[in-house]
Design a protein around this motif. Structure first.
Motif, PDB file in Angstrom:
ATOM      1  N   GLN A  18       0.839  -1.204   0.000  1.00  0.00           N
ATOM      2  CA  GLN A  18       0.000   0.000   0.000  1.00  0.00           C
ATOM      3  C   GLN A  18       0.870   1.248   0.000  1.00  0.00           C
ATOM      4  O   GLN A  18       0.585   2.221  -0.695  1.00  0.00           O
ATOM      5  N   HIS A  19       1.948   1.197   0.767  1.00  0.00           N
ATOM      6  CA  HIS A  19       2.878   2.326   0.810  1.00  0.00           C
ATOM      7  C   HIS A  19       3.488   2.559  -0.578  1.00  0.00           C
ATOM      8  O   HIS A  19       3.634   3.705  -1.019  1.00  0.00           O
ATOM      9  N   ALA A  20       3.840   1.485  -1.291  1.00  0.00           N
ATOM     10  CA  ALA A  20       4.404   1.603  -2.644  1.00  0.00           C
ATOM     11  C   ALA A  20       3.389   2.240  -3.590  1.00  0.00           C
ATOM     12  O   ALA A  20       3.738   3.107  -4.403  1.00  0.00           O
ATOM     13  N   VAL A  21       2.116   1.846  -3.487  1.00  0.00           N
ATOM     14  CA  VAL A  21       1.065   2.431  -4.331  1.00  0.00           C
ATOM     15  C   VAL A  21       0.898   3.913  -4.000  1.00  0.00           C
ATOM     16  O   VAL A  21       0.796   4.755  -4.903  1.00  0.00           O
ATOM     17  N   ASP A  22       0.888   4.252  -2.721  1.00  0.00           N
ATOM     18  CA  ASP A  22       0.751   5.651  -2.315  1.00  0.00           C
ATOM     19  C   ASP A  22       1.924   6.485  -2.831  1.00  0.00           C
ATOM     20  O   ASP A  22       1.751   7.631  -3.242  1.00  0.00           O
ATOM     21  N   HIS A  23       3.117   5.887  -2.808  1.00  0.00           N
ATOM     22  CA  HIS A  23       4.310   6.574  -3.301  1.00  0.00           C
ATOM     23  C   HIS A  23       4.182   6.862  -4.801  1.00  0.00           C
ATOM     24  O   HIS A  23       4.483   7.966  -5.258  1.00  0.00           O
ATOM     25  N   VAL A  24       3.724   5.870  -5.555  1.00  0.00           N
ATOM     26  CA  VAL A  24       3.521   6.062  -6.999  1.00  0.00           C
ATOM     27  C   VAL A  24       2.486   7.154  -7.233  1.00  0.00           C
ATOM     28  O   VAL A  24       2.677   8.042  -8.072  1.00  0.00           O
ATOM     29  N   ARG A  25       1.404   7.104  -6.496  1.00  0.00           N
ATOM     30  CA  ARG A  25       0.339   8.111  -6.647  1.00  0.00           C
ATOM     31  C   ARG A  25       0.905   9.509  -6.392  1.00  0.00           C
ATOM     32  O   ARG A  25       0.640  10.455  -7.155  1.00  0.00           O
ATOM     33  N   GLY A  26       1.706   9.652  -5.352  1.00  0.00           N
ATOM     34  CA  GLY A  26       2.311  10.953  -5.034  1.00  0.00           C
ATOM     35  C   GLY A  26       3.297  11.406  -6.100  1.00  0.00           C
ATOM     36  O   GLY A  26       3.315  12.576  -6.483  1.00  0.00           O
ATOM     37  N   ASP A  27       4.127  10.466  -6.586  1.00  0.00           N
ATOM     38  CA  ASP A  27       5.088  10.808  -7.635  1.00  0.00           C
ATOM     39  C   ASP A  27       4.381  11.261  -8.899  1.00  0.00           C
ATOM     40  O   ASP A  27       4.771  12.245  -9.526  1.00  0.00           O
ATOM     41  N   LEU A  28       3.341  10.544  -9.289  1.00  0.00           N
ATOM     42  CA  LEU A  28       2.629  10.886 -10.519  1.00  0.00           C
ATOM     43  C   LEU A  28       1.866  12.200 -10.381  1.00  0.00           C
ATOM     44  O   LEU A  28       1.690  12.920 -11.362  1.00  0.00           O
ATOM     45  N   ALA A  29       1.424  12.515  -9.180  1.00  0.00           N
ATOM     46  CA  ALA A  29       0.725  13.786  -8.973  1.00  0.00           C
ATOM     47  C   ALA A  29       1.663  14.959  -9.222  1.00  0.00           C
ATOM     48  O   ALA A  29       1.223  16.039  -9.623  1.00  0.00           O
TER      49      ALA A  29
END
Length: 189
Positions: A18-29
């Motif tokens: 979940q942390h990895a997904v959140d990190h991707v979401r933040g990077d893409l934002a």
């Protein structure tokens, strides 16, 4: 006892995924799409009062138009520091400053720049998938270690690995959805 151990390993793996997904979401934002978004600059480090702090702690950010961000510093003395931070970032934007607020105008992206950004976001998504798989590998190693120590049976390990694999596929699908949405957003004119 063995169920508690399996649950602990599975929970730890899913938290990491979940942390990895959140990190991707933040990077893409943070990837510019030609549309103004506070997420692009809110975490930008600004050097004020002898320390680097995120922009969101020294100013409010608003989006009055689709291609315009307005940054209103809480302290007018920080305007130049915020401007310097924007110039140092690689956003490719030129701030305009009237002494009270800073305006960032987002020009439309060229087709070439859009394609380049799609490659960048695909790499970010792949890095996220690798992170998810690393958590799966760590969980599997932990389960195998517990089996070797006699804490878990082969059936328990097999069931737990299937469970972890299911979580892995679910989180990878989340990354794929986030990527598809970002690619669509980037290719819109």
């Amino acid at each position: 006892m063995s169920d508690e151990l399996v649950d602990l390993v599975t929970e730890e793996a899913t938290d990491g995924m979940q942390h990895a997904v959140d990190h991707v979401r933040g990077d893409l934002a943070g990837v510019r799409t030609g549309r103004a978004s506070p997420a692009l600059i809110e975490k930008m480090p600004v050097e004020v009062y002898g320390a680097e702090v995120p922009l969101q702690q020294v100013a409010s950010i608003s989006v009055p138009e689709a291609r315009l961000l307005v940054i209103s510093p809480f302290d007018k003395d920080t305007v130049t520091a915020i401007e310097k931070a924007i110039f140092r970032s690689d956003l490719g934007l030129s701030p305009s400053n009237d002494g009270i607020v800073i305006r960032l105008s987002f020009p439309p992206l060229t087709a070439e720049r859009r394609k380049e950004l799609v490659r960048v976001v695909r790499q970010m998504a792949e890095d996220g998938r690798v992170g998810i798989r690393n958590h799966r590998r760590t969980a599997r190693h932990e389960l195998e270690r517990m089996q070797k120590d006699g804490d878990l049976s082969e059936d328990d390990v097999s069931r737990a690995e299937k469970d972890v694999d299911g979580h892995t596929h679910r989180f990878e699908a989340m990354v794929d959805e986030i990527l598809a949405a970002k690619e669509k957003e980037l290719m819109e004119e």
